[in-house]
Scaffold this motif. Structure first.
Motif, PDB file in Angstrom:
ATOM      1  N   VAL A 128       0.835  -1.205   0.000  1.00 39.79           N
ATOM      2  CA  VAL A 128       0.000   0.000   0.000  1.00 39.79           C
ATOM      3  C   VAL A 128       0.868   1.253   0.000  1.00 39.79           C
ATOM      4  N   LEU A 129       1.916   1.281   0.834  1.00 40.34           N
ATOM      5  CA  LEU A 129       2.820   2.427   0.874  1.00 40.34           C
ATOM      6  C   LEU A 129       3.505   2.618  -0.469  1.00 40.34           C
ATOM      7  N   HIS A 130       3.908   1.521  -1.100  1.00 39.81           N
ATOM      8  CA  HIS A 130       4.553   1.590  -2.410  1.00 39.81           C
ATOM      9  C   HIS A 130       3.623   2.198  -3.450  1.00 39.81           C
ATOM     10  N   GLU A 131       2.378   1.738  -3.492  1.00 38.44           N
ATOM     11  CA  GLU A 131       1.434   2.264  -4.477  1.00 38.44           C
ATOM     12  C   GLU A 131       1.120   3.736  -4.225  1.00 38.44           C
ATOM     13  N   ARG A 132       1.131   4.139  -2.973  1.00 40.67           N
ATOM     14  CA  ARG A 132       0.868   5.538  -2.640  1.00 40.67           C
ATOM     15  C   ARG A 132       2.032   6.430  -3.053  1.00 40.67           C
ATOM     16  N   CYS A 133       3.250   5.967  -2.842  1.00 42.34           N
ATOM     17  CA  CYS A 133       4.430   6.792  -3.130  1.00 42.34           C
ATOM     18  C   CYS A 133       4.883   6.686  -4.582  1.00 42.34           C
ATOM     19  N   PHE A 134       4.640   5.537  -5.238  1.00 44.00           N
ATOM     20  CA  PHE A 134       5.090   5.314  -6.616  1.00 44.00           C
ATOM     21  C   PHE A 134       3.932   4.757  -7.443  1.00 44.00           C
ATOM     22  N   SER A 142       4.630  -3.064  -9.501  1.00 43.20           N
ATOM     23  CA  SER A 142       3.476  -2.899  -8.622  1.00 43.20           C
ATOM     24  C   SER A 142       3.839  -3.269  -7.190  1.00 43.20           C
ATOM     25  N   GLY A 143       3.014  -2.797  -6.252  1.00 47.23           N
ATOM     26  CA  GLY A 143       3.237  -3.143  -4.863  1.00 47.23           C
ATOM     27  C   GLY A 143       3.148  -4.638  -4.621  1.00 47.23           C
ATOM     28  N   ARG A 144       2.212  -5.298  -5.301  1.00 47.59           N
ATOM     29  CA  ARG A 144       2.066  -6.737  -5.120  1.00 47.59           C
ATOM     30  C   ARG A 144       3.320  -7.484  -5.548  1.00 47.59           C
ATOM     31  N   LYS A 145       3.867  -7.093  -6.725  1.00 47.61           N
ATOM     32  CA  LYS A 145       5.075  -7.778  -7.202  1.00 47.61           C
ATOM     33  C   LYS A 145       6.283  -7.458  -6.335  1.00 47.61           C
ATOM     34  N   LEU A 146       6.299  -6.267  -5.746  1.00 51.75           N
ATOM     35  CA  LEU A 146       7.413  -5.909  -4.877  1.00 51.75           C
ATOM     36  C   LEU A 146       7.505  -6.851  -3.688  1.00 51.75           C
ATOM     37  N   VAL A 147       6.361  -7.246  -3.151  1.00 53.19           N
ATOM     38  CA  VAL A 147       6.369  -8.030  -1.906  1.00 53.19           C
ATOM     39  C   VAL A 147       6.159  -9.521  -2.106  1.00 53.19           C
ATOM     40  N   ASP A 148       5.810  -9.961  -3.329  1.00 53.64           N
ATOM     41  CA  ASP A 148       5.472 -11.383  -3.478  1.00 53.64           C
ATOM     42  C   ASP A 148       6.667 -12.278  -3.760  1.00 53.64           C
ATOM     43  N   GLY A 149       7.859 -11.683  -3.897  1.00 51.42           N
ATOM     44  CA  GLY A 149       9.048 -12.496  -4.098  1.00 51.42           C
ATOM     45  C   GLY A 149       9.292 -12.937  -5.523  1.00 51.42           C
ATOM     46  N   ARG A 173       3.577  -1.340  13.349  1.00 45.54           N
ATOM     47  CA  ARG A 173       3.401  -0.340  12.295  1.00 45.54           C
ATOM     48  C   ARG A 173       4.606  -0.297  11.362  1.00 45.54           C
ATOM     49  N   VAL A 174       4.331  -0.267  10.053  1.00 46.20           N
ATOM     50  CA  VAL A 174       5.379  -0.087   9.048  1.00 46.20           C
ATOM     51  C   VAL A 174       5.659   1.406   8.903  1.00 46.20           C
ATOM     52  N   LEU A 175       6.922   1.802   9.151  1.00 48.75           N
ATOM     53  CA  LEU A 175       7.331   3.204   9.009  1.00 48.75           C
ATOM     54  C   LEU A 175       7.845   3.514   7.611  1.00 48.75           C
ATOM     55  N   GLY A 176       8.406   2.510   6.953  1.00 43.24           N
ATOM     56  CA  GLY A 176       8.958   2.719   5.626  1.00 43.24           C
ATOM     57  C   GLY A 176       9.653   1.465   5.151  1.00 43.24           C
ATOM     58  N   TYR A 177      10.112   1.510   3.914  1.00 41.99           N
ATOM     59  CA  TYR A 177      10.828   0.364   3.352  1.00 41.99           C
ATOM     60  C   TYR A 177      11.844   0.862   2.326  1.00 41.99           C
ATOM     61  N   LEU A 185      19.658   0.425  -5.792  1.00 38.22           N
ATOM     62  CA  LEU A 185      18.579   0.768  -4.870  1.00 38.22           C
ATOM     63  C   LEU A 185      17.501   1.491  -5.663  1.00 38.22           C
ATOM     64  N   ASP A 186      16.338   0.870  -5.808  1.00 37.90           N
ATOM     65  CA  ASP A 186      15.346   1.485  -6.690  1.00 37.90           C
ATOM     66  C   ASP A 186      14.173   2.149  -5.993  1.00 37.90           C
ATOM     67  N   PHE A 187      13.821   1.733  -4.762  1.00 38.35           N
ATOM     68  CA  PHE A 187      12.701   2.364  -4.080  1.00 38.35           C
ATOM     69  C   PHE A 187      13.017   2.571  -2.605  1.00 38.35           C
ATOM     70  N   VAL A 188      12.744   3.782  -2.118  1.00 34.87           N
ATOM     71  CA  VAL A 188      12.798   4.087  -0.685  1.00 34.87           C
ATOM     72  C   VAL A 188      11.559   4.920  -0.375  1.00 34.87           C
ATOM     73  N   ALA A 189      10.763   4.488   0.601  1.00 34.51           N
ATOM     74  CA  ALA A 189       9.554   5.224   0.965  1.00 34.51           C
ATOM     75  C   ALA A 189       9.409   5.239   2.481  1.00 34.51           C
ATOM     76  N   VAL A 190       9.040   6.403   3.030  1.00 36.53           N
ATOM     77  CA  VAL A 190       8.868   6.578   4.474  1.00 36.53           C
ATOM     78  C   VAL A 190       7.538   7.277   4.706  1.00 36.53           C
ATOM     79  N   GLU A 191       6.808   6.840   5.725  1.00 34.04           N
ATOM     80  CA  GLU A 191       5.542   7.488   6.055  1.00 34.04           C
ATOM     81  C   GLU A 191       5.778   8.975   6.365  1.00 34.04           C
ATOM     82  N   PRO A 192       4.877   9.855   5.892  1.00 35.05           N
ATOM     83  CA  PRO A 192       5.099  11.302   6.020  1.00 35.05           C
ATOM     84  C   PRO A 192       5.359  11.791   7.443  1.00 35.05           C
ATOM     85  N   ASP A 193       4.697  11.221   8.437  1.00 40.36           N
ATOM     86  CA  ASP A 193       4.819  11.761   9.787  1.00 40.36           C
ATOM     87  C   ASP A 193       6.134  11.409  10.479  1.00 40.36           C
TER      88      ASP A 193
END
Length: 310
Positions: A191-197, A203-210, A224-228, A240-248
């Motif tokens: 979800v964080l991946h799809e929101r940021c990219f 896709s977010g699904r392919k990022l996490v499905d291995g 809680r997931v803060l980022g990845y 390194l292709d993706f870095v995402a951190v929750e805004p807060d």
């Protein structure tokens, strides 16, 4: 005019040699597939169902491969990615531009059956590759924002490897995890991946499905997931292709900790590499500041061209 035909598996070595030969001369402006045979081979090995089934080549009268174009289809997004066209024309050849244009257009026409029903198409190239820019314009592709490739090597990379990778503590039970882990974390990362990219190639699904060769590290605060951060080890670098951190929690060191942890995990898994590289979209100031603080420097600029249905 070169002969255009579907690729055979036996053409792979010749295509690899073609790409490396073009990359060796900066005037061709091809610098994003890796610097070694292993880098380029690893990229082509990810295409499905297999490399030759989605590639066409251009050959001269002697049968030597002088051009190539590969199509990668993403069934999740309904998008096609064009790798190429790569055309071997001497830079100062008096008819070089015309030969390049005619060969590139013929390669594109030959892959038309692979693109049947796929109106969303994208290709990537160096911002200085004027022939590719003209090719994109002829075929209805529009340029997106440039993307910078930033690198870290030498003492800078060694210094990063010596950093303390743990997240700064702003809440209880702060930790790093490496996917795969539990389903709730996978879902939060996707979800964080799809929101940021939202419009990226993965896709977010392919990022996490291995299904890809990515390593994904996740910063956690309790449940809680803060980022990845995600990336992979190429033969000549850590990419390194993706870095995402929750805004807060941005600006608190989470991004730097994620990058450091990711490089550590890639080195632990695959061994040392002479450099690390990261892609940053032009105008993404937060990512730019993050990688600047870590010592990365701009190496080259790429641009994506995209054609979509009206």
């Amino acid at each position: 005019m070169y002969d255009i035909r579907p690729a055979a598996q036996d053409d792979l070595d010749a295509v690899l040699a073609l790409i490396l030969r073009l990359q060796a001369d900066d005037a061709h402006h091809i610098g994003y597939l890796g610097e070694t045979l292993g880098d380029v081979s690893a990229e082509l090995a990810e295409f499905e169902p297999d490399w030759s089934a989605c590639t066409v080549v251009a050959t001269d009268d002697s049968g030597w491969v002088r051009g190539a174009l590969t199509v990668e289809l993403d069934t999740d997004t309904g998008r096609a990615y064009l790798h190429g066209p790569f055309v071997d024309v001497p830079v100062n050849h008096p008819a070089g531009s015309r030969i390049w244009d005619q060969t590139a257009d013929a390669l594109y026409a030959r892959v038309a059956p692979l693109l049947d029903g796929v109106a969303d198409r994208e290709l990537l190239g160096h911002t200085g590759h004027r022939r590719l820019a003209a090719f994109a314009e002829r075929h209805g592709f529009s340029a997106a924002r440039p993307c910078g490739i930033h690198v870290l090597d030498g003492e800078g990379l060694r210094g990063l490897m010596l950093r303390e990778a743990s997240c700064p503590r702003t809440g209880p039970a702060r930790e790093m995890r490496v996917l795969p882990t539990d389903a709730a974390v996978h879902e939060a990362v996707a979800v964080l991946h799809e929101r940021c990219f939202p419009k990226t190639y993965l896709s977010g699904r392919k990022l996490v499905d291995g299904s890809r060769s990515h390593t994904v590290v996740v910063a956690m605060d309790g449940d809680r997931v803060l980022g990845y951060a995600s990336g992979k080890a190429e033969p000549s670098e850590f990419y390194l292709d993706f870095v995402a951190v929750e805004p807060d929690v941005r600006g608190q060191g989470v991004g730097g900790a994620l990058v450091t942890e990711l490089v550590w995990k890639l080195a632990e898994k695959s061994g040392a590499r002479p450099q690390a590289a990261a892609a940053i979209l032009a105008g993404n100031r937060s990512s730019q500041r993050l990688f600047d603080r870590l010592g990365f420097r701009l190496h080259l600029e790429l641009v994506a061209y995209r054609a979509q249905a009206a």
